[in-house]
Design a protein around this motif. Structure first.
Motif, PDB file in Angstrom:
ATOM      1  N   SER A 136       0.724  -1.152   0.015  1.00 14.19           N
ATOM      2  CA  SER A 136      -0.039   0.485  -0.084  1.00 14.19           C
ATOM      3  C   SER A 136       0.889   1.471   0.135  1.00 14.19           C
ATOM      4  O   SER A 136       0.279   2.739   0.065  1.00 14.19           O
ATOM      5  CB  SER A 136      -0.826  -0.149   1.003  1.00 14.19           C
ATOM      6  N   GLY A 141       1.429   0.598  -5.822  1.00 18.66           N
ATOM      7  CA  GLY A 141      -0.046   0.861  -4.633  1.00 18.66           C
ATOM      8  C   GLY A 141      -0.752   2.064  -4.257  1.00 18.66           C
ATOM      9  O   GLY A 141      -1.945   1.915  -3.643  1.00 18.66           O
ATOM     10  N   ARG A 147      -4.934  -4.091  -4.019  1.00 16.45           N
ATOM     11  CA  ARG A 147      -3.580  -3.795  -4.562  1.00 16.45           C
ATOM     12  C   ARG A 147      -3.178  -6.399  -4.471  1.00 16.45           C
ATOM     13  O   ARG A 147      -3.993  -6.187  -3.298  1.00 16.45           O
ATOM     14  CB  ARG A 147      -2.166  -3.642  -3.405  1.00 16.45           C
ATOM     15  N   LEU A 164       2.751  -9.412   5.128  1.00 19.56           N
ATOM     16  CA  LEU A 164       1.766  -9.211   4.666  1.00 19.56           C
ATOM     17  C   LEU A 164       0.536  -8.107   5.922  1.00 19.56           C
ATOM     18  O   LEU A 164       0.001  -7.469   5.643  1.00 19.56           O
ATOM     19  CB  LEU A 164       1.047  -9.722   3.012  1.00 19.56           C
ATOM     20  N   TYR A 168      -0.512  -4.798   6.920  1.00 19.78           N
ATOM     21  CA  TYR A 168      -2.007  -5.571   5.716  1.00 19.78           C
ATOM     22  C   TYR A 168      -2.880  -3.597   6.291  1.00 19.78           C
ATOM     23  O   TYR A 168      -2.852  -3.279   6.955  1.00 19.78           O
ATOM     24  CB  TYR A 168      -3.009  -6.237   6.340  1.00 19.78           C
ATOM     25  N   ASP A 172      -5.442  -4.822  -0.035  1.00 14.28           N
ATOM     26  CA  ASP A 172      -4.559  -5.184   0.090  1.00 14.28           C
ATOM     27  C   ASP A 172      -5.620  -6.931  -0.057  1.00 14.28           C
ATOM     28  O   ASP A 172      -6.280  -7.422   0.677  1.00 14.28           O
ATOM     29  CB  ASP A 172      -3.654  -5.527   1.370  1.00 14.28           C
TER      30      ASP A 172
END
Length: 323
Positions: A136, A141, A147, A164, A168, A172
């Motif tokens: 992000s 992003g 994404r 991730l 987050y 996402d």
């Protein structure tokens, strides 16, 4: 039709698209989104093929950007942009713009695509292989509503999916989650049938190359509010991916096991075993599913932030060995 534009500019690519539409009518205007694919040089074709297939369900403009700040191309000047436009039969129901940037130009990925985005249309960014540490916050992003990453392609998939989770942000998602759709549907269907008993414990077994294993465990523990144990095995000692899920209930254990690539066996107390089609999902299927929704996937967000920390993971060389 494929049109090559060596040593070009974004402006020239945009004008070439207009000319194609005006002269040949090869580019339709009914696009619903822009898909931006960030792939390494030489690794674009598999992602383009998947996007072309998915475009038949989601007409879109596909922008593929491959950058290499260090590389020169056949002795050409360091700062260079080569482009290719694919339309018609070479682009499915989409139009594909392939941008290969070298040198200083490669440092501004967002600037390269900004002038080529469809006006007033959502933007989806996809990293088929090496995703940024924080999707992000990356240049691509920041301009995307959704994404998409793929932890399974990382050197350490389990660490990639947990990284991730740490970074987050709404919007996402990861193909490790999309690959679970058939598993989730089948398990939900089983629990919708009698006896309607609570699940008291959950066991999930999968290979170390499958971050989907941990995501499935996280989803199950959130939905069923039961303790879960995850066993991760070496893929060299059996099939890769998710291998087995066991749901413990007072009347017995429900087992869904996939010994091979396409068929799973469902075993329930008091019933004969059932063979169920449970194939591995293709890249095209995963991409098409993710493009069906452009709002944040709240269930995935809850699983990755709240479900994963509740999973107890044991790593073994193969099932039956001592960790």
């Amino acid at each position: 039709m494929i049109i090559d534009l060596p040593d070009t500019t974004v402006s020239a690519v945009s004008k070439a698209l207009v000319n194609i539409r005006e002269e040949g009518g090869a580019v339709a205007l009914g696009r619903v989104l822009t898909l931006v694919i960030a792939a390494a040089l030489g690794e674009e074709e598999e992602a383009i093929e998947a996007a072309n297939d998915a475009s038949r369900e989601h007409p879109m403009r596909v922008i593929v950007i491959s950058t290499d700040p260090q590389r020169t191309d056949d002795g050409q000047p360091q700062a260079r942009l080569d482009a290719q436009i694919r339309v018609g039969g070479d682009a499915g129901a989409s139009e594909v713009l392939v941008l290969k940037a070298y040198g200083e130009i490669a440092d501004d990925a967002a600037g390269l695509v900004m002038g080529l985005l469809l006006p007033d249309a959502p933007v989806v960014a996809w990293w088929p292989y090496n995703a940024p540490e924080t999707p992000s916050a990356s240049p691509l992003g920041r301009i995307a509503q959704r994404r998409i990453t793929d932890a399974a392609t990382a050197a350490d998939p389990a660490s990639a999916i947990r990284d991730l989770a740490d970074s987050y942000r709404p919007g996402d998602t990861d193909f490790a989650w999309t690959r679970l759709t058939l598993w989730r549907a089948q398990l939900a269907a089983v629990l919708d049938q009698p006896p309607y008993e609570p699940v008291t414990a959950i066991e999930v077994v999968g290979a170390a190359d499958s971050p989907s294993t941990q995501l499935l465990a996280g989803w199950l523990t959130l939905q069923l509010d039961a303790p879960v144990e995850v066993t991760v095995t070496d893929p060299a000692h059996g099939p890769s991916g998710i291998r087995r899920v066991q749901l413990h209930r007072p009347s017995g254990v429900v087992t869904l096991e996939r010994p091979g690539a396409g068929v799973a066996v469902l075993t329930q107390p008091g019933q004969p075993a059932h063979d169920i089609s449970l194939p591995r999902r293709s890249l095209r299927d995963c991409l098409a599913e993710e493009l069906r929704r452009l709002d944040p996937d709240e269930v995935f967000g809850a699983v990755i932030r709240e479900g994963l920390p509740r999973c107890s993971v044991t790593t073994v060389a193969q099932e039956g060995t001592t960790p």
